[in-house]
Structure formats: C-alpha cells, structure tokens
Scaffold this motif. Structure first.
Motif, PDB file in Angstrom:
ATOM      1  N   GLY A  48      12.920   7.223  77.119  1.00 19.49           N
ATOM      2  CA  GLY A  48      13.694   7.403  75.901  1.00 19.49           C
ATOM      3  C   GLY A  48      13.503   8.753  75.252  1.00 19.49           C
ATOM      4  N   ASP A  49      13.968   8.835  74.015  1.00 16.14           N
ATOM      5  CA  ASP A  49      13.969  10.071  73.231  1.00 16.14           C
ATOM      6  C   ASP A  49      13.167   9.803  71.969  1.00 16.14           C
ATOM      7  N   TRP A  50      12.126  10.596  71.748  1.00 15.89           N
ATOM      8  CA  TRP A  50      11.254  10.356  70.596  1.00 15.89           C
ATOM      9  C   TRP A  50      12.004  10.439  69.276  1.00 15.89           C
ATOM     10  N   THR A  51      13.098  11.198  69.204  1.00 13.18           N
ATOM     11  CA  THR A  51      13.809  11.299  67.926  1.00 13.18           C
ATOM     12  C   THR A  51      14.516   9.993  67.568  1.00 13.18           C
ATOM     13  N   GLN A  52      14.635   9.090  68.531  1.00  7.84           N
ATOM     14  CA  GLN A  52      15.246   7.792  68.265  1.00  7.84           C
ATOM     15  C   GLN A  52      14.216   6.739  67.875  1.00  7.84           C
ATOM     16  N   VAL A  53      12.962   7.121  67.860  1.00  9.10           N
ATOM     17  CA  VAL A  53      11.883   6.197  67.469  1.00  9.10           C
ATOM     18  C   VAL A  53      11.584   6.449  65.996  1.00  9.10           C
ATOM     19  N   VAL A  54      12.056   5.567  65.124  1.00 12.85           N
ATOM     20  CA  VAL A  54      11.921   5.745  63.675  1.00 12.85           C
ATOM     21  C   VAL A  54      11.393   4.450  63.079  1.00 12.85           C
ATOM     22  N   GLU A  55      10.417   4.579  62.206  1.00 11.59           N
ATOM     23  CA  GLU A  55       9.880   3.404  61.525  1.00 11.59           C
ATOM     24  C   GLU A  55       9.376   3.793  60.144  1.00 11.59           C
ATOM     25  N   GLN A  56       9.343   2.802  59.268  1.00  9.93           N
ATOM     26  CA  GLN A  56       8.785   3.039  57.942  1.00  9.93           C
ATOM     27  C   GLN A  56       7.267   2.993  58.032  1.00  9.93           C
ATOM     28  N   THR A  57       6.610   3.850  57.266  1.00  5.35           N
ATOM     29  CA  THR A  57       5.158   3.930  57.300  1.00  5.35           C
ATOM     30  C   THR A  57       4.552   3.153  56.127  1.00  5.35           C
ATOM     31  N   PRO A  58       3.277   2.798  56.227  1.00  6.15           N
ATOM     32  CA  PRO A  58       2.619   2.126  55.102  1.00  6.15           C
ATOM     33  C   PRO A  58       2.645   2.940  53.816  1.00  6.15           C
ATOM     34  N   GLU A  59       2.766   4.269  53.944  1.00  5.23           N
ATOM     35  CA  GLU A  59       2.808   5.139  52.768  1.00  5.23           C
ATOM     36  C   GLU A  59       4.178   5.139  52.094  1.00  5.23           C
ATOM     37  N   GLY A  60       5.172   4.489  52.701  1.00  7.58           N
ATOM     38  CA  GLY A  60       6.482   4.386  52.091  1.00  7.58           C
ATOM     39  C   GLY A  60       7.506   5.369  52.608  1.00  7.58           C
ATOM     40  N   GLY A  61       7.112   6.267  53.502  1.00  2.00           N
ATOM     41  CA  GLY A  61       8.064   7.194  54.088  1.00  2.00           C
ATOM     42  C   GLY A  61       8.678   6.632  55.352  1.00  2.00           C
ATOM     43  N   PHE A  62       9.485   7.462  56.021  1.00  4.05           N
ATOM     44  CA  PHE A  62      10.054   7.101  57.313  1.00  4.05           C
ATOM     45  C   PHE A  62       9.627   8.160  58.315  1.00  4.05           C
ATOM     46  N   ARG A  63       9.094   7.695  59.445  1.00  2.91           N
ATOM     47  CA  ARG A  63       8.551   8.610  60.455  1.00  2.91           C
ATOM     48  C   ARG A  63       9.405   8.579  61.707  1.00  2.91           C
ATOM     49  N   MET A  64       9.736   9.783  62.189  1.00  9.60           N
ATOM     50  CA  MET A  64      10.462   9.956  63.441  1.00  9.60           C
ATOM     51  C   MET A  64       9.504  10.497  64.489  1.00  9.60           C
ATOM     52  N   GLY A  65       9.537   9.901  65.678  1.00  5.93           N
ATOM     53  CA  GLY A  65       8.761  10.474  66.767  1.00  5.93           C
ATOM     54  C   GLY A  65       7.598   9.631  67.221  1.00  5.93           C
ATOM     55  N   ASN A  66       6.777  10.250  68.028  1.00  6.35           N
ATOM     56  CA  ASN A  66       5.606   9.627  68.638  1.00  6.35           C
ATOM     57  C   ASN A  66       4.590   9.263  67.559  1.00  6.35           C
ATOM     58  N   PRO A  67       4.332   7.969  67.329  1.00  5.03           N
ATOM     59  CA  PRO A  67       3.371   7.610  66.276  1.00  5.03           C
ATOM     60  C   PRO A  67       1.961   8.081  66.580  1.00  5.03           C
ATOM     61  N   ASN A  68       1.690   8.419  67.855  1.00  2.00           N
ATOM     62  CA  ASN A  68       0.365   8.916  68.251  1.00  2.00           C
ATOM     63  C   ASN A  68       0.391  10.412  68.540  1.00  2.00           C
ATOM     64  N   ALA A  69       1.391  11.106  68.011  1.00  4.15           N
ATOM     65  CA  ALA A  69       1.484  12.553  68.229  1.00  4.15           C
ATOM     66  C   ALA A  69       0.226  13.251  67.707  1.00  4.15           C
ATOM     67  N   PRO A  70      -0.253  14.266  68.420  1.00  6.80           N
ATOM     68  CA  PRO A  70      -1.453  14.970  67.948  1.00  6.80           C
ATOM     69  C   PRO A  70      -1.246  15.699  66.626  1.00  6.80           C
ATOM     70  N   VAL A  71       0.009  16.075  66.331  1.00  2.00           N
ATOM     71  CA  VAL A  71       0.298  16.748  65.065  1.00  2.00           C
ATOM     72  C   VAL A  71       1.257  15.863  64.275  1.00  2.00           C
ATOM     73  N   LYS A  72       0.815  15.506  63.087  1.00  2.00           N
ATOM     74  CA  LYS A  72       1.614  14.639  62.218  1.00  2.00           C
ATOM     75  C   LYS A  72       2.061  15.448  61.000  1.00  2.00           C
ATOM     76  N   LEU A  73       3.375  15.676  60.918  1.00  2.25           N
ATOM     77  CA  LEU A  73       3.965  16.457  59.839  1.00  2.25           C
ATOM     78  C   LEU A  73       4.615  15.522  58.831  1.00  2.25           C
ATOM     79  N   VAL A  74       4.328  15.748  57.564  1.00  2.00           N
ATOM     80  CA  VAL A  74       4.936  14.981  56.474  1.00  2.00           C
ATOM     81  C   VAL A  74       5.634  15.963  55.541  1.00  2.00           C
ATOM     82  N   GLU A  75       6.869  15.651  55.177  1.00  2.00           N
ATOM     83  CA  GLU A  75       7.573  16.411  54.142  1.00  2.00           C
ATOM     84  C   GLU A  75       7.671  15.570  52.886  1.00  2.00           C
TER      85      GLU A  75
END
Length: 252
Positions: A48-75
């Motif tokens: 698949g395509d990581w940009t199609q993997v989207v879920e809500q996080t416990p912090e209340g945001g929405f995250r796109m991509g590999n949940p185990n990515a080595p770099v986690k960017l938050v805006e």
C-alpha cells in the motif's frame, strides 16, 4: 499567553496565538545535497501507500503515515491562519509525496484553534473522521481567503446579533455566515451531519484540550504553524523551506 473564556458546556478556552513564525529561512544544518538525497523506503503493508494510512491519535490530532516511523512530525495549525494555508499549499505535497510515502516520516495535524471561525472549520474538517481529514483540510486551506472574506464582511446588524449569543453557539453561526456548511456539503458531508458536528460540545472540548496541552508542553509557542519533531518544538520553522532541513537532520 492570554486567553478568551467561552461559557457553556464546552468551556472553550482560546489561545490568542499569532499566525506565522519568526526566524530566517536557513533553519537546520542540512545542506542542499542532503535535501536531494533519496530516502530509504519502508514498505507499507500489503504493497500500500503510507499516505492512505490515517488515524486519529490519543492526543486528538490525525496522523498520516507509518505509525512506527523513526521521525514523527506534528503540526499545530489553525484554519484561519494564512501562514498555515501557505504551508498546506507549498509544503504539504512534498512532505506527503516524498517523506510520508517513504515510511520514514509520519505527519500529524493537530488543530490549534484561535477563534470561533477556526473552531467551526476544525469541527467540519474532523466531521467525517480519519479517512477524509487531510483532503478536506487541504481544501479548506485552499478556500481560506474566500471564507475569511465572507466572515469579515458581516454587516453591523449581524455582528451585533452574534455578540448577543451564548459564545458556545458562535462556531455554528460563523460556519453558516462564512459558507462552510455549504462548502462541506459539496464534499460529501450532509447538512444534518455538519450541523450535528458544529453542535458537538465534546468535540469542542477536545479542540480546547489540544490547545491547552500544547501550551503546557511547549510554553511560548510563537505562532502557527508550529512544528514538533520527535517531541521537540522546532524553532523558527513556519515554512517548508525552514522545516525541511530540520526533517533531514532528524533522519540522519
């Protein structure tokens, strides 16, 4: 940081945070050669395509991509901030197509609401859940000038009427005045659902919690957009030109 207190069940607390950061464009130490270096690819499940993997996080945001990515960017972003809209247009495509698709970076957007119109827009972009969130958020940013203009052009009688309303009703009123209900209807959100989302006090409180938590964790957030990489606030990075070197540095 000053705050405006909204009455009612949601007890909205809005931070008066500026739109736009500060600093020079040379943030980070990655060279131009580093920025052009290909990224190692982490395969998404089932081809698949990581940009199609989207879920809500416990912090209340929405995250796109590999949940185990080595770099986690938050805006931390505001839908009424022109600098956030500029980042959506100029930075998000490269961020998603190069960095998120690689599996090396995940991207989480947390609504950092600043005013009733911002709350209205946030409630409506979140209304459909995780799958359409990033698409409708980008579309909302692209239309920002139009709905901001409509909200800013309210006549004196309408402004006086709004001032007399309970403040927890203001997001829905501004949404209608700015044409945001019609905007999401054209994108598959029925009017009845949009109205329910605009009246959702629990979701309003979730937006407030995102702001309060961010202010507690990162005192003195200079403005939106603000970016966090692996739990650390990135200084002087309000644009893609400023942010990308910091991402590359984190990937080393």
């Amino acid at each position: 940081m000053k705050a405006v207190y909204f009455g009612g069940a949601a007890a909205l607390i809005l931070a008066l945070t500026a739109c736009g950061g500060t600093g020079d464009s040379g943030n980070g130490s990655a060279s131009s050669a580093d920025l052009n270096a290909p990224l190692e690819q982490i395969a998404a499940p089932n081809g698949g395509d990581w940009t199609q993997v989207v879920e809500q996080t416990p912090e209340g945001g929405f995250r796109m991509g590999n949940p185990n990515a080595p770099v986690k960017l938050v805006e931390l972003g505001s839908l009424t901030c022109s600098h956030c809209a500029a980042f959506s247009e100029e930075g998000a495509p490269q961020l998603e197509n190069e960095y998120v698709k690689s599996g090396q970076v995940s991207f989480e957007f947390r609504n950092f609401v600043r005013d009733p119109l911002d709350i209205a827009a946030a409630l409506l972009t979140r209304c459909g859940g995780a799958t359409p969130f990033f698409k409708i958020t980008d579309q909302m940013f692209a239309a920002q000038a139009q709905y901001m203009q409509r909200a800013g052009a309210l006549d004196a009688a309408t402004q006086q009427r709004l001032q007399a309303l309970p403040q927890q009703q203001l997001p829905a009123e501004y949404a209608r005045a700015a044409g945001l209900v019609d905007f999401v209807k054209m994108r598959g959100v029925p009017e009845s659902k949009a109205n329910a989302c605009l009246a959702d006090q629990a979701e309003m409180q979730k937006l407030v919690s995102i702001v309060n938590t961010a202010n507690a964790q990162y005192p003195g957030i200079p403005g939106t957009p603000a970016f966090i990489i692996n739990g650390n606030l990135v200084p002087d990075a309000a644009s893609w030109e400023q942010l990308e070197p910091a991402l590359r540095e984190a990937l080393k």
